[in-house]
Design a protein around this motif. Structure first.
Motif, PDB file in Angstrom:
ATOM      1  N   MET A   7       7.034   8.553  -7.612  1.00  0.00           N
ATOM      2  CA  MET A   7       5.610   8.523  -7.901  1.00  0.00           C
ATOM      3  C   MET A   7       4.799   8.220  -6.650  1.00  0.00           C
ATOM      4  O   MET A   7       3.671   8.691  -6.504  1.00  0.00           O
ATOM      5  N   ALA A   8       5.375   7.435  -5.737  1.00  0.00           N
ATOM      6  CA  ALA A   8       4.686   7.171  -4.472  1.00  0.00           C
ATOM      7  C   ALA A   8       4.492   8.464  -3.691  1.00  0.00           C
ATOM      8  O   ALA A   8       3.426   8.713  -3.113  1.00  0.00           O
ATOM      9  N   THR A  15       0.846  -1.196   0.000  1.00  0.00           N
ATOM     10  CA  THR A  15       0.000   0.000   0.000  1.00  0.00           C
ATOM     11  C   THR A  15       0.879   1.244   0.000  1.00  0.00           C
ATOM     12  O   THR A  15       1.625   1.486   0.944  1.00  0.00           O
ATOM     13  N   VAL A  16       0.790   2.008  -1.062  1.00  0.00           N
ATOM     14  CA  VAL A  16       1.535   3.258  -1.172  1.00  0.00           C
ATOM     15  C   VAL A  16       0.707   4.415  -0.626  1.00  0.00           C
ATOM     16  O   VAL A  16       1.169   5.221   0.163  1.00  0.00           O
ATOM     17  N   CYS A  17      -0.562   4.464  -1.043  1.00  0.00           N
ATOM     18  CA  CYS A  17      -1.506   5.460  -0.530  1.00  0.00           C
ATOM     19  C   CYS A  17      -2.833   4.748  -0.313  1.00  0.00           C
ATOM     20  O   CYS A  17      -3.363   4.131  -1.243  1.00  0.00           O
ATOM     21  N   PRO A  18      -3.379   4.765   0.909  1.00  0.00           N
ATOM     22  CA  PRO A  18      -4.597   4.001   1.208  1.00  0.00           C
ATOM     23  C   PRO A  18      -5.809   4.565   0.476  1.00  0.00           C
ATOM     24  O   PRO A  18      -5.790   5.648  -0.080  1.00  0.00           O
ATOM     25  N   GLY A  19      -6.888   3.793   0.540  1.00  0.00           N
ATOM     26  CA  GLY A  19      -8.141   4.200  -0.083  1.00  0.00           C
ATOM     27  C   GLY A  19      -8.561   3.189  -1.121  1.00  0.00           C
ATOM     28  O   GLY A  19      -8.002   2.098  -1.230  1.00  0.00           O
ATOM     29  N   ALA A  20      -9.572   3.554  -1.893  1.00  0.00           N
ATOM     30  CA  ALA A  20     -10.067   2.674  -2.944  1.00  0.00           C
ATOM     31  C   ALA A  20     -10.575   3.519  -4.098  1.00  0.00           C
ATOM     32  O   ALA A  20     -11.036   4.638  -3.916  1.00  0.00           O
ATOM     33  N   ILE A  70       3.529  10.277 -14.957  1.00  0.00           N
ATOM     34  CA  ILE A  70       2.125   9.999 -14.631  1.00  0.00           C
ATOM     35  C   ILE A  70       1.456  11.225 -14.016  1.00  0.00           C
ATOM     36  O   ILE A  70       0.240  11.393 -14.108  1.00  0.00           O
ATOM     37  N   VAL A  71       2.252  12.100 -13.406  1.00  0.00           N
ATOM     38  CA  VAL A  71       1.675  13.274 -12.766  1.00  0.00           C
ATOM     39  C   VAL A  71       0.883  14.117 -13.756  1.00  0.00           C
ATOM     40  O   VAL A  71      -0.049  14.835 -13.380  1.00  0.00           O
ATOM     41  N   GLU A  76       0.722  12.946  -2.178  1.00  0.00           N
ATOM     42  CA  GLU A  76       0.407  14.379  -2.235  1.00  0.00           C
ATOM     43  C   GLU A  76      -0.974  14.602  -2.829  1.00  0.00           C
ATOM     44  O   GLU A  76      -1.750  15.425  -2.344  1.00  0.00           O
ATOM     45  N   TYR A  77      -1.286  13.880  -3.915  1.00  0.00           N
ATOM     46  CA  TYR A  77      -2.579  14.049  -4.585  1.00  0.00           C
ATOM     47  C   TYR A  77      -3.644  13.119  -4.016  1.00  0.00           C
ATOM     48  O   TYR A  77      -4.796  13.163  -4.446  1.00  0.00           O
ATOM     49  N   ARG A  78      -3.245  12.245  -3.064  1.00  0.00           N
ATOM     50  CA  ARG A  78      -4.141  11.297  -2.400  1.00  0.00           C
ATOM     51  C   ARG A  78      -4.867  10.394  -3.404  1.00  0.00           C
ATOM     52  O   ARG A  78      -6.088  10.261  -3.386  1.00  0.00           O
ATOM     53  N   ILE A  79      -4.071   9.791  -4.286  1.00  0.00           N
ATOM     54  CA  ILE A  79      -4.581   8.807  -5.234  1.00  0.00           C
ATOM     55  C   ILE A  79      -4.305   7.414  -4.672  1.00  0.00           C
ATOM     56  O   ILE A  79      -3.152   7.071  -4.408  1.00  0.00           O
TER      57      ILE A  79
END
Length: 892
Positions: free
Chosen positions: A512-513, A454-459, A491-492, A518-521
């Motif tokens: 990229m992580a 998991t790099v940035c949590p969420g779905a 990708i940004v 930063e962008y919460r993706i």
């Protein structure tokens, strides 16, 4: 008799003109009220966001500030229209406050003249606005922490400015940037190429060439390094904004390449990904002058990244160490999946250790540049670092974190002798995990792929899109799940179109992580088999649960939606706090005070409060003039002995031509009808009474009982269908419902500074036709109430204490909120002795409260705490007395 008709015609024309003017002023006044409410709503929302309980980014701050700037300016313009030029000084105060806010937001980096190059040993963090944060922090670490850092020198922002000025580039750059649509991928690529070509074809000034080559020669002579690197160090980089991977770095640069590579680094400021990054964060290109660092190369046996706190699971109090063989470029660009060691910050014990298969590494090439080498099969699963290095990295990481007082993202390398060098440090964006609902069960048959990190949590849910390079990004649909082999920084450029990101290679420490957080993706890295999912397939990526499902699962998306919040350490919270210091404090509290002037408006809130008050005064004065005129309006016909002249502000008074009176039951104004019905119901006393009730109970007793003809002094009512401004000249004063409303609004206004999400607004208490009271609804307004949100019982502090579920994060949020509130609150007038007495009384009150059986505390626990507090209060009385003398005590 014609002259008489002419006099009356002229008089009527003047009256019509006067009425038209006041109606125009009234329309402006209503706009002021609407704008005032809009401003307070924005301020309240920003205060709420500043508490760290909601997700937001720099764009939210900039957008909110822009709305406030426009609305406050509009308030001032409207007040000048209805009140005159005496209010024009507010424009100067607005400009000064705005300049302060913009300075905080964008830094307003005025590049001062400097040397073209500066040796690393002369740099500390104070030189960040001269050489950029990246190289300045390396000087700081070397000078003040004594940690090993490669030698080198900085090419300053002043050198960049000199290059741009000599080649007349700034105007051309501005023209291209201002005409750019960053949502248009083709336009972004074309404008980027145009600007980069301009820079690469420009000549580096001869004096700058001499400075750079001279410093490079001096560095070569004093160094035993096998080569040198040129690294970007732009102003603003590695601060609130990471710019991770957006600018160029050139490794193992030869002496005859130094000037060309310097120019290439400058050109990298305008790559498509870099342009998108700074424009999407609403930053000014001209303020991002490019500093460059020329550094000794470390011929790295191993290299990597330290996260001094796990950015996804900070509550575990662990440090993450990412490591690969060879140079670190393959780690940060995602080419190689790293070994990951999770180590306890407290005792250094290794909690987890994941060893990746590392088939290749990047090495220095003889004669310049770098090359890829194969790792022998027997070494591909061997850890890239040992236990000794893990402990060395832990100690260095904690030392750097302590120095900067916040978690850090640190790049490091080991030389061939396994000696440690620090290559970079910047603030780490940490995600604070909050309690979430248990995710719903998803059928096992829907699982497509599991695993990865998991790099940035969420779905996120959308259709799959594959990309291998920036060339594949031009046609990506909105709302795509982007799956790539490696997390390339380009990708940004399409980050606004991506709902989730999945990579086969790489880990949690790539550039990229950093951008994804930063962008919460929602992002997963190191997911084997992800590319086997066909493009166009609808999937749901559960980054928190490291699983990709077929189809869209809305319940899962909702469960993961609130999985994270930006933690207290996030720089954006610090930024919004600084911005709010210029926006929300209310210093103009007393309209009768000497400091209630434009000159003393130091925040947007002050200006808003001042304009609101003065606009009401101006309207009252103007309405008094017109309302008391016999030539405009009609008389209220009533048995109540008050001569009231009525003027309708929202219609043509010609409707009442031919009549001089209006009946009580024909008052076409809801607030006036409500008010007058109350007056009629209470009646008008003809003789004094000892116990007066209703309306008359609040009349000033000294002035009430005078001759009846005193009540016949002209009064007026300026009315609209939903508006009433009433001036009753009665020889006394009384508390009105409108005054009560203003008091309630003031209470909400002040308390929103402490609890914006609790104080919701004001609401009327209404008496209906059947004599029943209700909150809101139709009927006669008899009072106004403050509307508040009741917190759920399970979230109340006493319940949390009893259940033992108070978390450190909640305590920090409460402390921040109280600290901000009391830091801006006006000092309470009290003597030092009285202040200490009040504090002692509070301790006693708390002791009695905590002794209640409902808390279940042993008696000696609160008693011991109280003894300590009272003892401290007595022993350190001078500290509390000093607080009072300095005006820093809280209100008791």
């Amino acid at each position: 008799m014609g002259w008489i008709r002419e006099v009356f015609r002229h008089k009527k024309a003047n009256s019509d003109k006067l009425l038209s003017e006041i109606q125009h002023k009234f329309s402006i006044f209503l706009e002021i009220l609407d704008t005032n409410n809009r401003i307070l709503k924005i301020i309240g929302d920003m205060e709420e966001k500043s508490q760290g309980e909601y997700l937001f980014d720099i764009n939210y701050i900039i957008t909110s500030v822009q709305k406030l700037r426009t609305d406050v300016q509009s308030l001032i313009d409207k007040l000048v229209l209805i009140g005159g030029e005496k209010y024009r000084p507010l424009k100067d105060r607005h400009a000064a406050i705005d300049a302060g806010i913009q300075g905080i937001l964008h830094g307003k980096r005025y590049i001062q003249q400097d040397d073209f190059t500066v040796p690393l040993q002369r740099l500390t963090k104070e030189r960040a606005l001269s050489v950029g944060s990246k190289i300045a922090q390396l000087g700081e670490i070397r000078a003040r922490l004594g940690l090993p850092v490669p030698g080198g020198f900085a090419i300053t922002a002043w050198a960049y400015k000199h290059f741009v000025t000599v080649n007349n580039l700034q105007e051309k750059i501005d023209k291209s940037i201002h005409s750019l649509d960053i949502k248009n991928y083709g336009d972004l690529i074309a404008k980027s190429a145009q600007i980069q070509d301009m820079i690469r074809s420009s000549t580096v000034p001869e004096d700058l060439v001499r400075a750079i080559t001279g410093s490079f020669s001096a560095l070569q002579k004093s160094s035993s390094a096998p080569g040198f690197a040129l690294r970007s160090s732009a102003l603003g980089e590695d601060t609130l904004f990471s710019f991770a991977g957006q600018y160029a770095t050139f490794l193992n640069v030869r002496e005859d390449e130094i000037i060309d590579r310097y120019r290439d680094v400058l050109a990298s400021k305008f790559t498509p990904k870099a342009i998108y990054y700074f424009l999407s964060h609403a930053m000014s290109e001209a303020e991002l002058a490019m500093g460059v660092g020329c550094m000794e190369m470390i011929d790295a046996a191993a290299s990597g990244v330290i996260y001094t706190l796990d950015p996804v699971h900070p509550d575990e109090d662990c440090m993450l160490i990412n490591a690969i063989n060879g140079l670190g470029a393959y780690l940060v660009d995602g080419t190689v999946t790293p070994d990951v060691v999770k180590v306890s910050r407290k005792d250094g014990s290794v909690r987890e250790s994941g060893i990746a298969v590392k088939t290749v590494k990047l090495c220095m090439r003889q004669g310049g540049g770098v090359q890829q080498e194969q790792v022998p099969a027997s070494l591909q699963r061997v850890p890239s670092i040992g236990e000794t290095t893990v402990q060395d990295l832990r100690k260095a990481g904690l030392a750097i974190e302590k120095h900067y007082a916040c978690p850090q993202d640190i790049e490091w390398a080991l030389d061939p002798d396994r000696g440690l060098y620090i290559l970079q440090t910047r603030p780490l964006r940490v995600m604070e995990v909050t309690p979430v609902r248990v995710p719903p069960d998803v059928p096992q048959s829907a699982v497509l792929v599991t695993g990865g990190s998991t790099v940035c949590p969420g779905a996120g849910a959308g259709t799959v899109y594959h990309a291998d390079s920036p060339r594949d990004l031009s046609c990506i649909p909105q709302g795509s799940v982007l799956i790539t082999r490696s997390p390339f920084p380009g990708i940004v450029m399409v980050i606004n179109k991506v709902c989730a990101l999945v990579t086969v290679q790489g880990g949690t420490a790539s550039h990229m992580a950093t951008i994804a957080r930063e962008y919460r993706i929602p992002m997963l890295a190191g997911v084997n088999g992800a590319l086997d999912i066909p493009p166009g397939t609808e999937v749901t990526v559960d980054a928190t649960g490291t699983t990709i499902y077929s189809g869209r699962h809305d319940d899962l998306l909702k469960a993961r939606h609130v999985a994270v919040a930006v933690a207290a350490q996030a720089p954006v919270l610090e930024l919004i706090g600084k911005v709010l210091d210029n926006i929300s404090p209310l210093n103009l509290l007393d309209v009768t005070a000497e400091n209630f002037t434009p000159r003393h408006c130091t925040t947007y809130h002050d200006i808003t409060r001042f304009v609101h008050q003065k606009a009401m005064e101006e309207m009252f004065t103007t309405c008094s003039t017109i309302g008391c005129s016999d030539d405009i309006g009609v008389r209220l016909k009533s048995s109540i002995p008050m001569a009231i002249n009525i003027v309708y502000i929202d219609r043509n008074m010609g409707t009442y031509a031919g009549t001089s009176e209006v009946e009580e039951d024909r008052i076409d104004s809801a607030p006036m009808q409500a008010f007058w019905s109350g007056v009629r119901r209470e009646g008008w006393p003809s003789t004094p009474r000892v116990n007066l009730g209703g309306l008359i109970s609040v009349v000033s007793s000294q002035a009430l009982y005078t001759q009846q003809n005193n009540f016949l002094v002209k009064s007026f009512a300026i009315l609209g269908k939903e508006y009433m401004l009433l001036g009753l000249h009665m020889g006394y004063h009384f508390s009105t419902v409108e005054a009560r409303r203003l008091d309630c609004e003031q209470e909400v206004l002040l308390n929103r500074r402490l609890a914006a999400d609790v104080y919701l607004g004001v609401i009327p208490l209404v008496l209906d036709a059947q004599g029943r009271l209700s909150v809101g609804g139709a009927g006669e307004i008899v009072d106004w109430l403050v509307q508040m949100r009741r917190l759920p019982a399970q979230r109340m502090l006493d319940h949390l204490i009893r259940s033992g579920s108070v978390r450190q994060a909640e305590i920090r949020r409460l402390a921040r909120r109280l600290a901000r509130f009391y830091a801006t609150a006006a000092a309470h007038a009290i003597t030092p002795e009285a202040y200490r007495q009040c504090l002692a009384q509070r301790v006693e009150d708390n002791l009695r409260e905590l002794a209640s059986p409902e808390f279940g505390l042993a008696r000696d626990v609160p008693a011991g705490l109280a003894r300590f507090q009272l003892g401290f209060l007595e022993t350190h009385a001078s500290l509390f007395d000093d607080r009072v003398r300095q005006g820093r005590q809280d209100r008791l």
